[in-house]
Scaffold this motif. Structure first.
Motif, mmCIF file in Angstrom:
data_model
loop_
_atom_site.group_PDB
_atom_site.id
_atom_site.type_symbol
_atom_site.label_atom_id
_atom_site.label_comp_id
_atom_site.label_asym_id
_atom_site.label_seq_id
_atom_site.Cartn_x
_atom_site.Cartn_y
_atom_site.Cartn_z
ATOM 1 N N TYR A 305 8.017 136.490 109.902
ATOM 2 C CA TYR A 305 8.814 135.473 110.592
ATOM 3 C C TYR A 305 9.690 134.777 109.536
ATOM 4 N N GLU A 306 10.908 134.440 109.941
ATOM 5 C CA GLU A 306 11.837 133.886 108.956
ATOM 6 C C GLU A 306 11.407 132.512 108.457
ATOM 7 N N THR A 307 10.799 131.713 109.337
ATOM 8 C CA THR A 307 10.529 130.326 108.956
ATOM 9 C C THR A 307 9.070 130.061 108.604
ATOM 10 N N GLU A 308 8.185 130.966 108.936
ATOM 11 C CA GLU A 308 6.751 130.699 108.741
ATOM 12 C C GLU A 308 6.188 131.616 107.668
ATOM 13 N N PRO A 309 5.826 131.091 106.514
ATOM 14 C CA PRO A 309 5.253 131.989 105.507
ATOM 15 C C PRO A 309 3.891 132.526 105.958
#
Ligand code: SF4
Length: 589
Positions: A305-309
């Motif tokens: 996911y782009e925003t959630e590491p």
């Protein structure tokens, strides 16, 4: 013999009038066995000469054979139609649950005619045929369509859901039909014919079961075939690595078409081999119904996911040799990751992966030679190995933001006739090439084959046999080998057996199975019927303008040596002449 076998029932569906009816046609399944044999006769009858493949008069014919749902690995269904890609015979085989569902619904064949005014999907549950509104599905990708229909339709587990993506809706000439997510009626544009009829999907389910008059003998033969399949070393390989096991040997032989066949080996072959895919990505294997081999390999591909590491979604993506060849080596893409992303896009849109890869390989070379510019490619700079740019190009084949993409959506044969570069436009009889640069028999097979595919006559395997024996083929020898194999393949595709099981379904086994079903057919009878079916296909092809003397041969194939040395035009033309002579001396179909 099966009591009350419904195989001779043909279900007709007219989309224009929203009507359906059943006709009994026992001769199709007795004299022509079913599958390909039945479908070609129905096509002769239902498809008027010179019809527009995207017009309402072009029928879609599905057929199964006597062994579907009865013996192992008889797991495929045949589709026939006039191809929008080649303007000639369209024949495509798909697996999943399609064949078993049609047979258990109580039909041997299904003929879809006409065209709906508005998007619909069809559901066939035994004797109940429904025309259902698909307006909300129109514009959806193939997987989302499958998801919605799965929830709306009854009979999970015993049904097939065949559907198209946006490529079919936009009538891209090489749009496919996806069935059960991981299987396809891939080649020659069945998806575009669905789209032209506004047919988004077809659901079929059936619950019949069969009762043999002599169950003991049936059991004996069933076990014999089953055991031969599960103990065969070749099937073990299909199960372990799948067809992607071919990447390394073909690369080593210099038979792996790479970068639009500028080369026949790929420096990144190790990175995209079946072994590498299996080690890094293999998530599960699945099988078509009634098949113990389970050759369908599915990669579990994690996308961050782009925003959630540390959060990923896992996509399950099926891969095999032809996809790795066409979206990998042919485009110079040398990583599993790049290939899986391309496969996923092609799947969602519902395109034939082979035609897509070959078309983009030609477009790349066109741009690199300065024959087209970024104006034609809508600002894209196509570059070998750059899968990010190819992802956008795949979308453009469907979205068609420029005239160039509209041409590319009709296949590389058509696009090159408009923009040039015919000498390196790798289509044969209008169909983009498969991944075997093995020698002259492969190319003769692509050129003369009924569907211009490596599955017509298995020329690649003829080449490999010559190479192993250290012999040089002759034009006559190639033509004879292709015809002999093709006659027998007509029997297998009339049954309809997956070609991976061809080593097990010998003439003796097939004759025994037929006798058990109540038909007295010898091995000689079967070979004669195979020749008649083959001839019938060419009668259709010639009726629609196919001409052995006018086949375009891309000269690119003469530039890279094959394992059997360089291929020459003289050899190929000579072999085509022999093929035609032998074919014309076969019995009338
Ligand atoms: S061998 Fe593979 S493609 Fe053939 S029927 Fe079995 S699972 Fe399907």
């Amino acid at each position: 013999m099966i009591e009350g076998d419904p195989i001779s029932r043909v279900l007709y569906i007219d989309l224009t009038r929203r009507r359906s009816w059943v006709e009994e046609q026992p001769e199709l399944f007795k004299e022509r066995l079913g599958g390909t044999g039945a479908a070609i006769e129905l096509l002769h009858k239902e498809c008027p000469p010179s019809v527009n493949p995207l017009g309402p008069e072009n029928p879609i014919i599905f057929a199964v054979g006597q062994l579907n749902g009865v013996f192992p690995i008889a797991s495929k269904m045949v589709a026939m139609f006039k191809s929008p890609l080649t303007g000639n015979l369209g024949e495509s085989h798909g697996g999943g649950r399609s064949a078993v569902a049609l047979r258990m619904a109580g039909y041997g064949a299904l003929v879809i005619k006409g065209r709906s005014e508005t998007p619909i999907y069809l559901s066939v549950h035994m004797d109940e045929v429904s025309f259902k509104d698909a307006s909300v599905l129109w514009g959806m990708g193939s997987s989302a369509t499958g998801r919605v229909i799965r929830e709306r339709e009854p009979k999970p587990g015993i049904r097939t859901i065949m559907r198209i993506g946006q490529a079919g809706e936009r009538m891209v000439s090489y749009a496919c039909v996806v069935t059960e997510t991981y299987r396809h009626f891939g080649r020659l544009g069945l998806g575009a014919v669905f789209g032209s009829k506004k047919l988004k999907a077809l659901v079929i389910s059936g619950r019949r079961s069969f009762k043999f008059k002599d169950p003991r003998q049936y059991r004996v033969l069933y076990d014999e075939v089953f055991n031969a399949l599960v103990t065969s070393p070749l099937m073990k390989k299909y199960h372990e690595l799948g067809t992607s096991m071919n990447i390394l040997p073909l690369n080593e032989m210099r038979a792996l078409p790479t970068q639009n066949l500028a080369k026949s080996d790929f420096e990144c072959a190790d990175g995209i081999s079946g072994e590498t895919f299996a080690e890094r990505y293999l998530g599960r294997r699945v099988a078509c119904a009634h098949c113990p081999v389970s050759c369908i390999h599915i990669a579990a591909f994690r996308i961050p996911y782009e925003t959630e590491p540390y959060f990923y979604k896992t996509k399950m993506i099926s891969y095999d040799y032809e996809l790795i060849y066409s979206l990998g080596a042919m485009l110079g893409v040398g990583t599993c990751e790049g290939i899986l992303k391309l496969i996923e896009e092609v799947e969602t849109l519902g395109l034939d992966a082979m035609s897509t890869g070959v078309s983009l390989a030609w477009a790349t070379e066109m741009q690199q030679r300065g024959l087209i510019t970024e104006r034609e490619t809508a600002g894209l700079k196509l570059q070998w190995g750059d899968y990010g740019v190819y992802l956008n190009a795949v979308k453009n084949i469907v979205g068609q933001p420029t005239e160039f993409y509209t041409a590319l959506a009709r296949g590389v044969d058509y696009a090159s006739s408009k923009y040039g570069g015919e000498e390196f436009a790798l289509a044969f009889g209008g169909n983009e090439m498969p991944g075997y640069h093995t020698g002259p028999a492969a190319y003769v097979g692509y050129l003369v084959g009924a569907r211009h595919s490596h599955l017509d006559g298995a020329g690649y395997s003829v080449d490999e046999k010559f190479a192993k024996a250290g012999k040089h083929p002759t034009p006559e020898g190639v033509a004879e080998a292709l015809i002999a194999e093709e006659k027998w393949r007509q029997i297998l595709s009339s049954l309809v057996v997956c070609y991976f099981g061809r080593g097990v379904y010998t003439p003796e086994i097939v004759a025994r199975a037929y006798n058990l079903l109540g038909y007295q057919l010898s091995c000689e009878d079967l070979v004669k019927i195979g020749a008649e079916i083959l001839r019938s296909k060419y009668n259709f092809k010639c009726r629609e303008g196919f001409d052995f003397g006018k086949l375009r041969i891309p000269t690119r194939i003469f530039k890279s040596p094959t394992p059997l040395g360089p291929v020459t035009e003289e050899f190929i033309r000579e072999s085509i002449k022999h093929f035609k002579t032998i074919l014309e001396s076969a019995p009338e179909g």
